[in-house]
Design a protein around this motif. Structure first.
Motif, PDB file in Angstrom:
ATOM      1  N   GLY A  49       0.796  -1.213   0.000  1.00 52.52           N
ATOM      2  CA  GLY A  49       0.000   0.000   0.000  1.00 52.52           C
ATOM      3  C   GLY A  49       0.829   1.264   0.000  1.00 52.52           C
ATOM      4  N   TYR A  50       0.103   2.366   0.000  1.00 50.65           N
ATOM      5  CA  TYR A  50       0.686   3.697  -0.040  1.00 50.65           C
ATOM      6  C   TYR A  50      -0.012   4.561   0.986  1.00 50.65           C
ATOM      7  N   ARG A  51       0.565   5.735   1.245  1.00 52.13           N
ATOM      8  CA  ARG A  51      -0.093   6.673   2.148  1.00 52.13           C
ATOM      9  C   ARG A  51       0.111   8.084   1.652  1.00 52.13           C
ATOM     10  N   ILE A  52      -0.900   8.905   1.947  1.00 52.98           N
ATOM     11  CA  ILE A  52      -0.780  10.334   1.703  1.00 52.98           C
ATOM     12  C   ILE A  52      -1.049  11.051   3.013  1.00 52.98           C
ATOM     13  N   ARG A  53      -0.482  12.233   3.136  1.00 52.54           N
ATOM     14  CA  ARG A  53      -0.671  13.069   4.328  1.00 52.54           C
ATOM     15  C   ARG A  53      -1.718  14.132   4.035  1.00 52.54           C
ATOM     16  N   VAL A  54      -2.593  14.339   5.012  1.00 52.80           N
ATOM     17  CA  VAL A  54      -3.560  15.432   4.955  1.00 52.80           C
ATOM     18  C   VAL A  54      -3.524  16.073   6.333  1.00 52.80           C
ATOM     19  N   ALA A  55      -2.722  17.123   6.471  1.00 52.83           N
ATOM     20  CA  ALA A  55      -2.480  17.767   7.773  1.00 52.83           C
ATOM     21  C   ALA A  55      -1.951  16.709   8.742  1.00 52.83           C
ATOM     22  N   ASP A  56      -2.606  16.492   9.878  1.00 54.72           N
ATOM     23  CA  ASP A  56      -2.160  15.497  10.855  1.00 54.72           C
ATOM     24  C   ASP A  56      -2.767  14.123  10.609  1.00 54.72           C
ATOM     25  N   TYR A  57      -3.443  13.956   9.495  1.00 56.00           N
ATOM     26  CA  TYR A  57      -4.111  12.695   9.183  1.00 56.00           C
ATOM     27  C   TYR A  57      -3.402  11.971   8.043  1.00 56.00           C
ATOM     28  N   VAL A  59      -3.960   8.813   5.018  1.00 59.49           N
ATOM     29  CA  VAL A  59      -4.855   7.954   4.252  1.00 59.49           C
ATOM     30  C   VAL A  59      -3.999   6.827   3.690  1.00 59.49           C
ATOM     31  N   VAL A  60      -4.329   5.593   4.053  1.00 53.28           N
ATOM     32  CA  VAL A  60      -3.601   4.411   3.585  1.00 53.28           C
ATOM     33  C   VAL A  60      -4.468   3.740   2.525  1.00 53.28           C
ATOM     34  N   TYR A  61      -3.863   3.447   1.370  1.00 55.05           N
ATOM     35  CA  TYR A  61      -4.632   2.907   0.258  1.00 55.05           C
ATOM     36  C   TYR A  61      -3.787   1.975  -0.589  1.00 55.05           C
ATOM     37  N   SER A  62      -4.458   1.167  -1.387  1.00 53.21           N
ATOM     38  CA  SER A  62      -3.775   0.315  -2.360  1.00 53.21           C
ATOM     39  C   SER A  62      -4.294   0.666  -3.752  1.00 53.21           C
ATOM     40  N   VAL A  63      -3.501   0.332  -4.754  1.00 51.34           N
ATOM     41  CA  VAL A  63      -3.845   0.667  -6.135  1.00 51.34           C
ATOM     42  C   VAL A  63      -3.813  -0.602  -6.974  1.00 51.34           C
ATOM     43  N   ASP A  64      -4.901  -0.866  -7.669  1.00 47.43           N
ATOM     44  CA  ASP A  64      -4.969  -1.961  -8.623  1.00 47.43           C
ATOM     45  C   ASP A  64      -4.914  -1.327 -10.015  1.00 47.43           C
ATOM     46  N   LYS A  65      -3.724  -1.296 -10.592  1.00 50.17           N
ATOM     47  CA  LYS A  65      -3.531  -0.626 -11.883  1.00 50.17           C
ATOM     48  C   LYS A  65      -4.297  -1.326 -13.002  1.00 50.17           C
ATOM     49  N   GLU A  66      -4.391  -2.647 -12.914  1.00 49.26           N
ATOM     50  CA  GLU A  66      -5.062  -3.406 -13.966  1.00 49.26           C
ATOM     51  C   GLU A  66      -6.554  -3.074 -14.034  1.00 49.26           C
ATOM     52  N   LYS A  67      -7.212  -3.000 -12.870  1.00 52.61           N
ATOM     53  CA  LYS A  67      -8.644  -2.695 -12.818  1.00 52.61           C
ATOM     54  C   LYS A  67      -8.913  -1.202 -12.662  1.00 52.61           C
ATOM     55  N   GLN A  68      -7.850  -0.427 -12.539  1.00 55.43           N
ATOM     56  CA  GLN A  68      -7.934   1.018 -12.310  1.00 55.43           C
ATOM     57  C   GLN A  68      -8.858   1.327 -11.127  1.00 55.43           C
ATOM     58  N   ASN A  69      -8.503   0.733  -9.990  1.00 55.13           N
ATOM     59  CA  ASN A  69      -9.278   0.899  -8.768  1.00 55.13           C
ATOM     60  C   ASN A  69      -8.348   1.261  -7.615  1.00 55.13           C
ATOM     61  N   ILE A  70      -8.787   2.178  -6.779  1.00 56.27           N
ATOM     62  CA  ILE A  70      -8.074   2.557  -5.566  1.00 56.27           C
ATOM     63  C   ILE A  70      -8.939   2.119  -4.396  1.00 56.27           C
TER      64      ILE A  70
END
Length: 83
Positions: A49-57, A59-70
């Motif tokens: 997975g990956y993470r992005i920062r939003v202030a003090d929060y 978001v942890v997510y995964s990416v399925d490039k084949e199905k183009q789904n997050i």
């Protein structure tokens, strides 16, 4: 353009976030559909997975490039998200 799915536990966590951060988190999640790897994203170590920062929060997510789904796996305050 990617589609976005949010697991039920992440939706529950999102409801606990107070103003004005809740809107910023929602906007950041929506922007992932246009760019799943935005400036400042990080690949997680020790798990998929990956993470992005939003202030003090975070978001942890995964990416399925084949199905183009997050899939948003988890989100919350930075002190609680990785435990």
């Amino acid at each position: 353009m990617y589609s976005i799915s949010i697991v039920p536990s992440a939706i529950k966590s999102l409801k606990k976030i107070s103003n004005p951060y809740d809107q910023k988190v929602i906007e950041s999640i929506q922007s992932l559909s246009l760019d799943p790897f935005p400036n400042g994203f990080k690949k997680l170590k020790g798990r998929d997975g990956y993470r992005i920062r939003v202030a003090d929060y975070r978001v942890v997510y995964s990416v399925d490039k084949e199905k183009q789904n997050i899939i948003v796996l988890n989100l919350g305050h930075r002190k609680d998200i990785y435990s």
